[in-house]
Structure formats: structure tokens, C-alpha cells
Design an enzyme around this catalytic site. Structure first.
Site, PDB file in Angstrom:
ATOM      1  N   HIS A 465     -36.132  47.318  -9.861  1.00  0.00           N
ATOM      2  CA  HIS A 465     -34.930  47.878  -9.613  1.00  0.00           C
ATOM      3  C   HIS A 465     -34.200  46.721 -10.555  1.00  0.00           C
ATOM      4  O   HIS A 465     -33.108  46.687 -10.893  1.00  0.00           O
ATOM      5  CB  HIS A 465     -34.839  48.093  -8.092  1.00  0.00           C
ATOM      6  CG  HIS A 465     -33.092  49.181  -8.438  1.00  0.00           C
ATOM      7  ND1 HIS A 465     -33.128  50.120  -8.069  1.00  0.00           N
ATOM      8  CD2 HIS A 465     -32.454  48.388  -7.812  1.00  0.00           C
ATOM      9  CE1 HIS A 465     -31.915  50.801  -7.755  1.00  0.00           C
ATOM     10  NE2 HIS A 465     -31.393  48.694  -7.974  1.00  0.00           N
ATOM     11  N   GLU A 466     -34.594  45.666  -9.312  1.00  0.00           N
ATOM     12  CA  GLU A 466     -33.595  44.640  -9.294  1.00  0.00           C
ATOM     13  C   GLU A 466     -33.933  43.193 -10.770  1.00  0.00           C
ATOM     14  O   GLU A 466     -32.262  43.763 -11.234  1.00  0.00           O
ATOM     15  CB  GLU A 466     -34.114  43.958  -8.211  1.00  0.00           C
ATOM     16  CG  GLU A 466     -33.494  43.896  -6.886  1.00  0.00           C
ATOM     17  CD  GLU A 466     -32.265  44.989  -6.420  1.00  0.00           C
ATOM     18  OE1 GLU A 466     -31.604  44.845  -7.470  1.00  0.00           O
ATOM     19  OE2 GLU A 466     -32.418  46.183  -5.883  1.00  0.00           O
ATOM     20  N   HIS A 469     -31.485  45.086 -12.890  1.00  0.00           N
ATOM     21  CA  HIS A 469     -29.660  45.319 -12.718  1.00  0.00           C
ATOM     22  C   HIS A 469     -29.614  43.645 -13.751  1.00  0.00           C
ATOM     23  O   HIS A 469     -28.872  42.713 -14.642  1.00  0.00           O
ATOM     24  CB  HIS A 469     -29.812  44.652 -11.525  1.00  0.00           C
ATOM     25  CG  HIS A 469     -29.268  45.694 -10.584  1.00  0.00           C
ATOM     26  ND1 HIS A 469     -28.589  46.909 -11.355  1.00  0.00           N
ATOM     27  CD2 HIS A 469     -29.951  46.293  -9.563  1.00  0.00           C
ATOM     28  CE1 HIS A 469     -28.200  47.990 -10.541  1.00  0.00           C
ATOM     29  NE2 HIS A 469     -29.473  48.018  -9.450  1.00  0.00           N
ATOM     30  N   HIS A 472     -29.443  43.434 -17.317  1.00  0.00           N
ATOM     31  CA  HIS A 472     -28.308  43.988 -16.930  1.00  0.00           C
ATOM     32  C   HIS A 472     -27.228  43.047 -17.188  1.00  0.00           C
ATOM     33  O   HIS A 472     -26.137  42.840 -18.362  1.00  0.00           O
ATOM     34  CB  HIS A 472     -27.791  45.132 -16.554  1.00  0.00           C
ATOM     35  CG  HIS A 472     -26.469  46.329 -17.101  1.00  0.00           C
ATOM     36  ND1 HIS A 472     -26.627  46.612 -16.763  1.00  0.00           N
ATOM     37  CD2 HIS A 472     -26.547  46.345 -18.499  1.00  0.00           C
ATOM     38  CE1 HIS A 472     -25.168  47.250 -16.858  1.00  0.00           C
ATOM     39  NE2 HIS A 472     -24.633  47.139 -18.132  1.00  0.00           N
TER      40      HIS A 472
HETATM   41 ZN   LIG Z   1     -29.624  48.342  -7.474  1.00  0.00          ZN
END
Ligand SMILES: [Zn+2]
Length: 676
Positions: A465-466, A469, A472
């Protein structure tokens, strides 16, 4: 005094940054920014993109580069001295932010540039965001309202910091020493070893339990001692409140009340009816009615089913374990037992297959296949803790695209949870060429007893998940920081890449890259994988309604705030629970006092964003289900249309460019095992 925070020659020199550097560095940087803004706005002639906007982007970037290590260190190696220095600076930063946002000369400069031709779409998007943000900073308000706006902003920034401090102090304050190992019956060896290690580190005999997540969660999930679970539950659920073992000591009650009042006043100053409307001014969702309808639609699909899941759990606990009444501190414990009973699988059983030194290179191999990247570790980069590691990302052409720090393990004086934050933005102008750098921070179980850290599958998901990010932020090809990476991405779309990446923790092909038994290196056995997959949606409706409860609560306390009646935080929480919760906590429970996402993070009237973005991420992944999880064209499409574009276009337009149509809710419901 040489000030390490003003050293912009490369990566931040973390080991040389001292608390006494913080305030002088900020003062010097702000003075410099003010002088340059004055010069730019006083210059003759019509402002241009290159002569006006680019220098301002560089200016913003300097401030961001100077301040980023401070905010970061305050989160990961908190100390009294650093905290004091940080807090002295917050009002200065807030005042500067308001001053810039209300600077009418700057505003006119942006308007003049925006009226020009020959701008590309990224430049136009940056300018339209900037003009919107000037309005949201009160640029067109009369002087008295502008100064009130400034006061409110300053007080809010101090209050949200205070809220986080109270929570951290309250979390650190509680611990429980267990003298006899029998008191830890049920706990897995990993949790016992951690408790032992924690006691040793603090020079105490026996085992020490704390409210840090790697300690708290196993207690709630595995401790056979029901009284111990209840005690930990109460300590955790009353942190920073008027109840529990430290009642009144770090109480956030007044802080929350004041935050809500000030947010409401701020929203009304700007002409909004309430803070929920203000929040949506920068989001994908159009208005409060749309958000409420979205959440209520999900609730309609899941509440009945969640009730059924709870009834089933209560019946299991009664029939198999003789438990008469299922209490909140029994929920995780019996859920884990039921999961074991039904699927013969638990988080602990998977742990040996996910040593961090296998998971990390495995995750890098996944993104290499998906997006054509190469990730390598760089040794001996200066950092803030010996556990921190540093990596760089190169693309297929060998170009350096980004770098990141990874701070993986839980420890004292480190904020809980997991997050990605910006160290350096991508900035590409005539004067500068800077690549993006990220911080990835997690609170995983640290290595104990000389063995490598073994992650639960949940922790593996958090890492993906991290990292989503992080990609991105780091893969952006946008040249201007204001719309590069995660900047300028509406908050309710920002979880798209992160939640999207979690899917690769569940596919056989990618699991084979990230899993390998710690002792033998053996792949995750088929049988275990099948059980893990079939348990994936275990209690998914209960999890769904829990998220809906938080989202509705957050949205409604901001939407329904009434200055006469006050925040009514727990009245509204109760009302929301009547609507969607399947089990209500006891009256002493103080959930809101520890809900840092909305009181000290950026999620105010925006917690719904997780679900909103999950619609996007589930639908995006559905394309890979259709074409193959490592389909190169789909991977390239996601990289080019989402990861590389950042906030340079409307989030919906980017999604449509990738997916060929607007998102639908179907994939999310299907992935959650909740049919439409
Ligand atoms: Zn998040």
C-alpha cells in the site's frame, strides 16, 4: 553555527540535524521566500510562466525541502527538544501560508498568466488549482475577515499538533508487565519474544506489553486471558481521553471541540455552509449529498450481511467455547478462532513465509514486471536510525526516477501506523532538475531473538500500500511540484495507486515472488495459498461497515456542526452506529479521542476517500483480472495514465484514459465477496 537544515546540496544530512537548527532555518528560509515574492510581484511587465510561476514553484520547493526533514523527524524520532522546536515553528508556517494565500499581487500575477495562450494542459491545471486555492485562502475577503482567517489557521495548526502529541504520550504511557509466562497463554512466540525484548530494552524483568500496534494487536487476537484483553482494550480505547487508566491526563476532549468549532468558522468565512462543503471544494466528489449517498449505498449492500457475520461469530463462541456474551474485547480473539476453525489459517501461520528480506526484493520484482523498473539498495546513506534503508528506482532506459528511505519497524517515540511522505519533489525547470525522494514509514514487528523480521500478510499488504503511494510520488513525469506526484491529486483519488498495489499480495504469480520460507526458502504451499485466498473475505462485511462507520462519523461531525449545540461528537457517533455498526463498544470507550486521521491528519471530512478510491482501485485491478496480473500493456497504461501524471489533469479524466470508461462499484463489491 552551521545549520544542517539549510544544506540543500543533496539528501538531507539527517544525522547532523539538531533541534536548535529548526527555528533559525525556518526563519531564514521564510525571510528569503518573502523577499523573493516581493521582488517577483514588484517586477515590471506582464508576468509569464517562466518568469513568474516557475520561480514561485522553486521557492515553494525550497521551503518544502527545508521543512520536510523536520516534520519527518518529529514523527519518527520524537523528542522533547524536537517537539518544542517543531511547535514553535507551526504558527510561523501557518502565518506564511495564509500570507501567501491572501497576497492579492500574487493572485493577480497568476490570473495574468492564466489568461495567456500557449500554455500546456499541465500548466493550465496548475494555474486553475492555484486560483482555486487563493479563493480558499481568503484572497477576496475583506481585511478583518482575512486576519480572522489567519488566526484560525494558526490556532488549528497548533491544536492538531497538540492532538497528536496527546495521543502519542498516552500511547507511550501505558505498559503492563507480565511476571509469569502463563499470563501470556495463547500468544504466538513472536509476540512473546517482542514482549520479552521490550522488557529487556527498558531494563525490566519478565514481559512487557505496550499499546504499540505490534504488541497490542496480538494481545487482542490471541491472549487467552480475557481480563488481560479487556484491560488492554480499555487502555487503548481510552487513550488521550477523560476515561481509562490515565483519565484526564492527556485529554483531547477540549482540543477536538475547538478544532471542530474553528473548522466550521473557517468554512463559513469562505462562504461555505460547513466544513464538509469546504473539504469537497478540492475533491472528486461533488457535494455532501453525493458522499452520503455513496456511503449509504455501500451500507445497504453490507449491513445485513455484517449482522449475519456477527451472529455467526457469537454462535461459534457460544457453541465451541461456552462464551455467553460476546464483548468487544472478544471480537478479534474469537474471530481468529473462527477463522482457524473454518479455514485452518491464521496470520501467524503465514509469517514464516514472509521474512522482510524476501518480501522486499519480491515486491521490487513485482513492480519491475509490472512497470519495467529496477530497484536497488544504496548503502551508507545518512539517516535518522540504524534500521533505515535507502533505495533508488531506475526505469527501463536506466534513468534514475526516484529514491526512497524505508523505516520499517515499530519503536518508542515513533508515531504509529504506516505512511508515505514527500522528502523531495520532482522539479524540472530551466534552473533546476531534481528527482523525487520519498519516506516510507511502517510499524512492523521488529526482528526479535536474532531472527529476521517476519511479516504477517496484513503487514505485507501495508507495505505494498505505502509503496503504491511511493510509486505515485516517485514515477511522476510532471515538472512542477504543485501538480507532480501526489501533489494536486484530489484526496479522494489519492488512495488509488496504494490500494491498487495491495492486489499483488493475493495473486499466485506475485506471491511466488514475495514469499519464501524463512528457514528453507520454500514457496508458499498450494494448500496454504488456497486457504489464504478462501479466507480473504472472512468477515468482509463487518470490515466494510466498520469503515463506513468511520467515514460517516467523520463526514457528519463536519457537516452537521452547530455552534450553538457544539460538536456532539459522541451523539453523532452513536447515531452513526445505530445506522451501520453491528457491535457497539462500551460507554467508557473513547474512539474519537484517538481518531488521528481526522483530527491531526489530513482526512477531515475526507475519510470517505478510502472507500471512494477503493471503487477506483478495484475497478482498475479488474482490468488485470481480465488480461493477466502482469499484462505489460495494462501495466504500462497504469504507469503512463495514473502514476506518471500525478495531479496534472482531472482525476476522472486520468481514470477514463486508463480504463476506457468511468468507474463502477461492481468490482469493489465482487472483490469484497458482497454481491451487488
Ligand atoms: Zn494510503
Amino acid at each position: 553555527m552551521h545549520n544542517a537544515l539549510l544544506d540543500m546540496s543533496g539528501l538531507p544530512p539527517f544525522s547532523r540535524i539538531l533541534p536548535e537548527h529548526v527555528e533559525p532555518a525556518l526563519d531564514a528560509t521564510l525571510a528569503d521566500c518573502r523577499a523573493r515574492i516581493a521582488a517577483l510581484t514588484a517586477a515590471d511587465g506582464v508576468p509569464t510562466w517562466e518568469g513568474f510561476v516557475e520561480p514561485l514553484e522553486e521557492l515553494d520547493d525550497r521551503l518544502s525541502r527545508m521543512w520536510s526533514p523536520v516534520g519527518h523527524l518529529n514523527g519518527v524520532v520524537n523528542s522533547d527538544a524536537l517537539r518544542a522546536a517543531y511547535n514553535v515553528c507551526l504558527p510561523k508556517l501557518s502565518a506564511y501560508g495564509t500570507e501567501v494565500g491572501q497576497n492579492a499581487d500574487l493572485f493577480r500575477g497568476y490570473q495574468a498568466v492564466a489568461a495567456q495562450e500557449h500554455l500546456d494542459s499541465t500548466q493550465r491545471k496548475l494555474l486553475s488549482n492555484a486560483l482555486r486555492d487563493f479563493h480558499l485562502s481568503g484572497v477576496d475577503l475583506p481585511a478583518d475577515k482575512q486576519s480572522r482567517y489567519k488566526e484560525i489557521s494558526q490556532e488549528l495548526s497548533a491544536l492538531t499538533s497538540k492532538y497528536a502529541e496527546n495521543l502519542l504520550d498516552a500511547t507511550n504511557a501505558w505498559s503492563k508487565r507480565i511476571e509469569d509466562e502463563a499470563g501470556l497463554a495463547g500468544l504466538p512466540d513472536s509476540a512473546k519474544a517482542l514482549a520479552r525484548q521490550t522488557a529487556e530494552q527498558r531494563g525490566e524483568p519478565g514481559w512487557l506489553l505496550t499499546l504499540d500496534f505490534p504488541s497490542y494487536q496480538p494481545v487482542m487476537t490471541y491472549a487467552d486471558d480475557r481480563a488481560l484483553r479487556r484491560e488492554a482494550y480499555e487502555a487503548y480505547g481510552t487513550r488521550a481521553s477523560d476515561r481509562g487508566p490515565h483519565a484526564g491526563r492527556w485529554d483531547n476532549t477540549e482540543v477536538m471541540e475547538r478544532i471542530l468549532a474553528l473548522r466550521h468558522e473557517l468554512a463559513q468565512l469562505l462562504g461555505f455552509g460547513n466544513y464538509a462543503e469546504r473539504s469537497l471544494a478540492t475533491k472528486m466528489a461533488k457535494d455532501p449529498a453525493q458522499v452520503l449517498a455513496f456511503l449509504e449505498d455501500l451500507a445497504r449492500h453490507s449491513v445485513e450481511r455484517a449482522r449475519g457475520e456477527l451472529a455467526e461469530l457469537a454462535e461459534f463462541a457460544r457453541a465451541e467455547h461456552g462464551l455467553e456474551t460476546l464483548e468487544p474485547w472478544d471480537l478479534s480473539y474469537y474471530s481468529e478462532k473462527l477463522r482457524q476453525h473454518r479455514y485452518q489459517i491464521g496470520q501467524e501461520e503465514l509469517r514464516p513465509y514472509f521474512p522482510i528480506d524476501r518480501v522486499l526484493p519480491g515486491m521490487f520484482a513485482v513492480v519491475e514486471r509490472l512497470f519495467g523498473l529496477t530497484i536497488t539498495e544504496v548503502a551508507e546513506v545518512d539517516s535518522w536510525h540504524p534500521e533505515v534503508r535507502f533505495f533508488e528506482i531506475r526505469d527501463a532506459a536506466g534513468a534514475l526516477r526516484g529514491q526512497f528511505y524505508l523505516d520499517p519497524f515499530a519503536r518508542q517515540n515513533k508515531r504509529g501506523g504506516a505512511w508515505m511522505d514527500v522528502c523531495t519533489n520532482r522539479l524540472h525547470t530551466v534552473a533546476c532538475d531534481q528527482i523525487p525522494v520519498a519516506y516510507l514509514v511502517c510499524n512492523f514487528s521488529p526482528p526479535v531473538g536474532g531472527r529476521p523480521s517476519l511479516l504477517t500478510h496484513n503487514e505485507v499488504e501495508t507495505l505494498f500500500h505505502e509503496f503504491g503511494h511511493g510509486l505515485h510520488h516517485m514515477l511522476t513525469k510532471v515538472d512542477y511540484p504543485a501538480v507532480a506526484g501526489i501533489n494536486g491529486v484530489p484526496w479522494d483519488a489519492v488512495e488509488l495507486p496504494s490500494q491498487f498495489m495491495e492486489n499483488w499480495c493475493w495473486e499466485r504469480e506475485s506471491i511466488d515472488l514475495i514469499a519464501g520460507h524463512v528457514d528453507t526458502g520454500a514457496p508458499l504451499p498450494d494448500e496454504l495459498y488456497r486457504r489464504m485466498r478462501s479466507a480473504k473475505n472472512f468477515q468482509s462485511a463487518m470490515q466494510m461497515v466498520r469503515q463506513l462507520e468511520l467515514a460517516l462519523f467523520d463526514f457528519r461531525i463536519h457537516l452537521e456542526y452547530d455552534p450553538v449545540r457544539g460538536g456532539r461528537v459522541y451523539d453523532i457517533l452513536d447515531a452513526v452506529r445505530d445506522q451501520v455498526a453491528v457491535m457497539k463498544p462500551p460507554t467508557f470507550h473513547r474512539f474519537a479521542h484517538g481518531f488521528s486521521h481526522i483530527f491531526s491528519g489530513g482526512y477531515a471530512a475526507g475519510y470517505y476517500s478510502y472507500k471512494w478510491a477503493e471503487v477506483l482501485s478495484a475497478d482498475a485491478f479488474a482490468l488485470f483480472e481480465e488480461r493477466g496480473v502482469f499484462d505489460p500493456a495494462a501495466g504500462a497504461g497504469f504507469r503512463e495514465n495514473i502514476l506518471e501524471r500525478g495531479g496534472s489533469a482531472e482525476a476522472m479524466d486520468l481514470f477514463v484514459a486508463f480504463r476506457g470508461r468511468e468507474p463502477t462499484i461492481d468490482a469493489l463489491l465482487r472483490h469484497s465477496g458482497i454481491a451487488a
